[in-house]
Scaffold this motif. Structure first.
Motif, PDB file in Angstrom:
ATOM      1  N   ARG A   1       0.826  -1.216   0.000  1.00  0.00           N
ATOM      2  CA  ARG A   1       0.000   0.000   0.000  1.00  0.00           C
ATOM      3  C   ARG A   1       0.855   1.259   0.000  1.00  0.00           C
ATOM      4  NH1 ARG A   1      -2.976  -1.640   3.891  1.00  0.00           N
ATOM      5  NH2 ARG A   1      -2.000  -0.432   5.549  1.00  0.00           N
TER       6      ARG A   1
ATOM      7  N   ALA B   1      -0.994 -10.086 -10.683  1.00  0.00           N
ATOM      8  CA  ALA B   1      -0.944  -8.771 -10.030  1.00  0.00           C
ATOM      9  C   ALA B   1      -1.726  -7.785 -10.885  1.00  0.00           C
ATOM     10  CB  ALA B   1       0.497  -8.319  -9.860  1.00  0.00           C
ATOM     11  N   LYS B   2      -3.027  -7.820 -10.714  1.00  0.00           N
ATOM     12  CA  LYS B   2      -3.915  -7.075 -11.606  1.00  0.00           C
ATOM     13  C   LYS B   2      -3.626  -5.566 -11.558  1.00  0.00           C
ATOM     14  CE  LYS B   2      -8.850  -7.221 -12.709  1.00  0.00           C
ATOM     15  NZ  LYS B   2      -8.937  -5.784 -12.847  1.00  0.00           N
ATOM     16  N   ASP B   3      -3.458  -4.980 -12.731  1.00  0.00           N
ATOM     17  CA  ASP B   3      -3.261  -3.530 -12.880  1.00  0.00           C
ATOM     18  C   ASP B   3      -1.951  -3.009 -12.295  1.00  0.00           C
ATOM     19  OD1 ASP B   3      -5.626  -3.246 -14.304  1.00  0.00           O
ATOM     20  OD2 ASP B   3      -6.806  -3.029 -12.456  1.00  0.00           O
ATOM     21  N   ALA B   4      -1.047  -3.915 -11.928  1.00  0.00           N
ATOM     22  CA  ALA B   4       0.313  -3.464 -11.571  1.00  0.00           C
ATOM     23  C   ALA B   4       1.105  -3.301 -12.869  1.00  0.00           C
ATOM     24  CB  ALA B   4       0.990  -4.487 -10.673  1.00  0.00           C
ATOM     25  N   HIS B   5       2.162  -2.499 -12.814  1.00  0.00           N
ATOM     26  CA  HIS B   5       3.031  -2.304 -13.977  1.00  0.00           C
ATOM     27  C   HIS B   5       4.263  -3.186 -13.789  1.00  0.00           C
ATOM     28  CE1 HIS B   5       0.384   0.996 -14.868  1.00  0.00           C
ATOM     29  NE2 HIS B   5       0.665   1.553 -13.704  1.00  0.00           N
TER      30      HIS B   5
ATOM     31  N   ASP C   1      -4.038  -5.568  -3.135  1.00  0.00           N
ATOM     32  CA  ASP C   1      -4.179  -4.633  -4.267  1.00  0.00           C
ATOM     33  C   ASP C   1      -2.822  -4.029  -4.660  1.00  0.00           C
ATOM     34  OD1 ASP C   1      -5.001  -2.866  -6.155  1.00  0.00           O
ATOM     35  OD2 ASP C   1      -5.990  -1.497  -4.751  1.00  0.00           O
ATOM     36  N   LEU C   2      -2.366  -4.331  -5.861  1.00  0.00           N
ATOM     37  CA  LEU C   2      -1.089  -3.783  -6.348  1.00  0.00           C
ATOM     38  C   LEU C   2      -1.321  -2.855  -7.536  1.00  0.00           C
ATOM     39  CD1 LEU C   2       0.991  -7.082  -6.087  1.00  0.00           C
ATOM     40  CD2 LEU C   2       1.446  -4.977  -4.809  1.00  0.00           C
ATOM     41  N   SER C   3      -2.556  -2.445  -7.741  1.00  0.00           N
ATOM     42  CA  SER C   3      -2.860  -1.642  -8.922  1.00  0.00           C
ATOM     43  C   SER C   3      -2.084  -0.317  -8.876  1.00  0.00           C
ATOM     44  CB  SER C   3      -4.363  -1.399  -9.064  1.00  0.00           C
ATOM     45  OG  SER C   3      -4.873  -0.891  -7.884  1.00  0.00           O
ATOM     46  N   GLY C   4      -1.515   0.029 -10.008  1.00  0.00           N
ATOM     47  CA  GLY C   4      -0.770   1.281 -10.137  1.00  0.00           C
ATOM     48  C   GLY C   4       0.671   1.189  -9.670  1.00  0.00           C
ATOM     49  N   LYS C   5       1.046   0.094  -9.032  1.00  0.00           N
ATOM     50  CA  LYS C   5       2.424  -0.029  -8.527  1.00  0.00           C
ATOM     51  C   LYS C   5       3.340  -0.547  -9.634  1.00  0.00           C
ATOM     52  CE  LYS C   5       0.639   0.754  -4.479  1.00  0.00           C
ATOM     53  NZ  LYS C   5       0.856   1.941  -3.677  1.00  0.00           N
TER      54      LYS C   5
END
Ligand SMILES: NC(=O)c1ccc[n+]([C@@H]2O[C@H](COP(=O)([O-])OP(=O)(O)OC[C@H]3O[C@@H](n4cnc5c(N)ncnc54)[C@H](OP(=O)(O)O)[C@@H]3O)[C@@H](O)[C@H]2O)c1
Length: 198
Positions: free
Chosen positions: A51, A106-110, A74-78
């Motif tokens: 987070r 890792a959904k929506d992680a970069h 939640d790893l989105s945006g990371k």
């Protein structure tokens, strides 16, 4: 940058130590809190570190990545750096496309592939320079994520190489397995690549 590190082994200590020395805020999540605290005073759970970090280095065994990513939540945006090598006996890949698999979970992680080509002793060097040339570090991922990781590569005294999208990460993974296989067989793998005139 706020850098989270998952794992507290050799790669976590080497890269985490370099980034902390470069002025980044390094935070560690690991099973062994005492080992994590040897790398950084900032220790937390997988989800706490996920987070609060902008960038996360996955520094656990390849086979443990799915478990750790699930625990992180939640790893989105990371920006998620995959340095793992899924290599089994005979220097054979145990997973055909590790980084792509991480991107699916890792959904929506970069997700970015980097730092997998050299052994941990190299990442402990400040800076890693060989024959007067700084170590080049290929990075695969989206252009934005590659740019972020490029700055972390420069902080090590290395030269970042934008090696294309994450679809090319499997080539880096196979390259590592192939070269390590040559070394294990007693060959000088580096001699396969003569220096080119620049
Ligand atoms: N070593 C190298 O030269 C090198 C070079 C390039 C890439 N890599 C890659 O970097 C990654 C880390 O390598 P390393 O050399 O740092 O390994 P390491 O020294 O063995 O450390 C592994 C870390 O992962 C943790 N871990 C193991 N299983 C786990 C699980 N099921 N759940 C949560 N944490 C777990 C360990 O915790 P415990 O202490 O509790 O066991 C330890 O903190 C690997 O994927 C490796 O392929 C390594």
């Amino acid at each position: 940058m706020r850098i989270g590190i998952f794992g507290a082994g050799g790669m976590a200590a080497a890269l985490g130590g370099q980034w902390a020395a470069a002025g980044h805020e390094v935070m560690v999540a690991a099973r062994d809190q005492a080992k994590a605290a040897e790398i950084s005073p900032k220790v937390g759970t997988w989800s706490e570190i996920a987070r609060t970090s902008e960038v996360i280095l996955l520094a656990v065994p390849a086979a443990s990545v799915a478990e750790v990513v699930a625990a992180a939540g939640d790893l989105s945006g990371k920006v998620l750096i995959d340095c793992t090598n899924a290599v089994g006996p005979g220097a054979r890949l145990t997973v055909p496309d590790q980084a792509a698999g991480i991107a699916l979970s890792a959904k929506d992680a970069h997700v970015v592939k980097a730092f997998n080509l050299c052994a941990v002793d190299v990442w402990r060097m400040t800076p890693p320079v060989f024959g007067g040339r700084p170590l080049a570090v290929p990075i695969c991922g989206s252009p934005e994520a590659v740019a972020t990781v490029s700055s972390l590569v420069r902080d090590l005294g290395c030269t970042p190489l934008n090696a294309g999208g994450l679809d090319r990460a499997k080539l880096m993974e196979a390259t590592m397995a192939f070269m390590v296989g040559l070394w294990f067989d007693g060959h000088d793998a580096q001699a396969c690549f003569p220096p080119l005139p620049v």
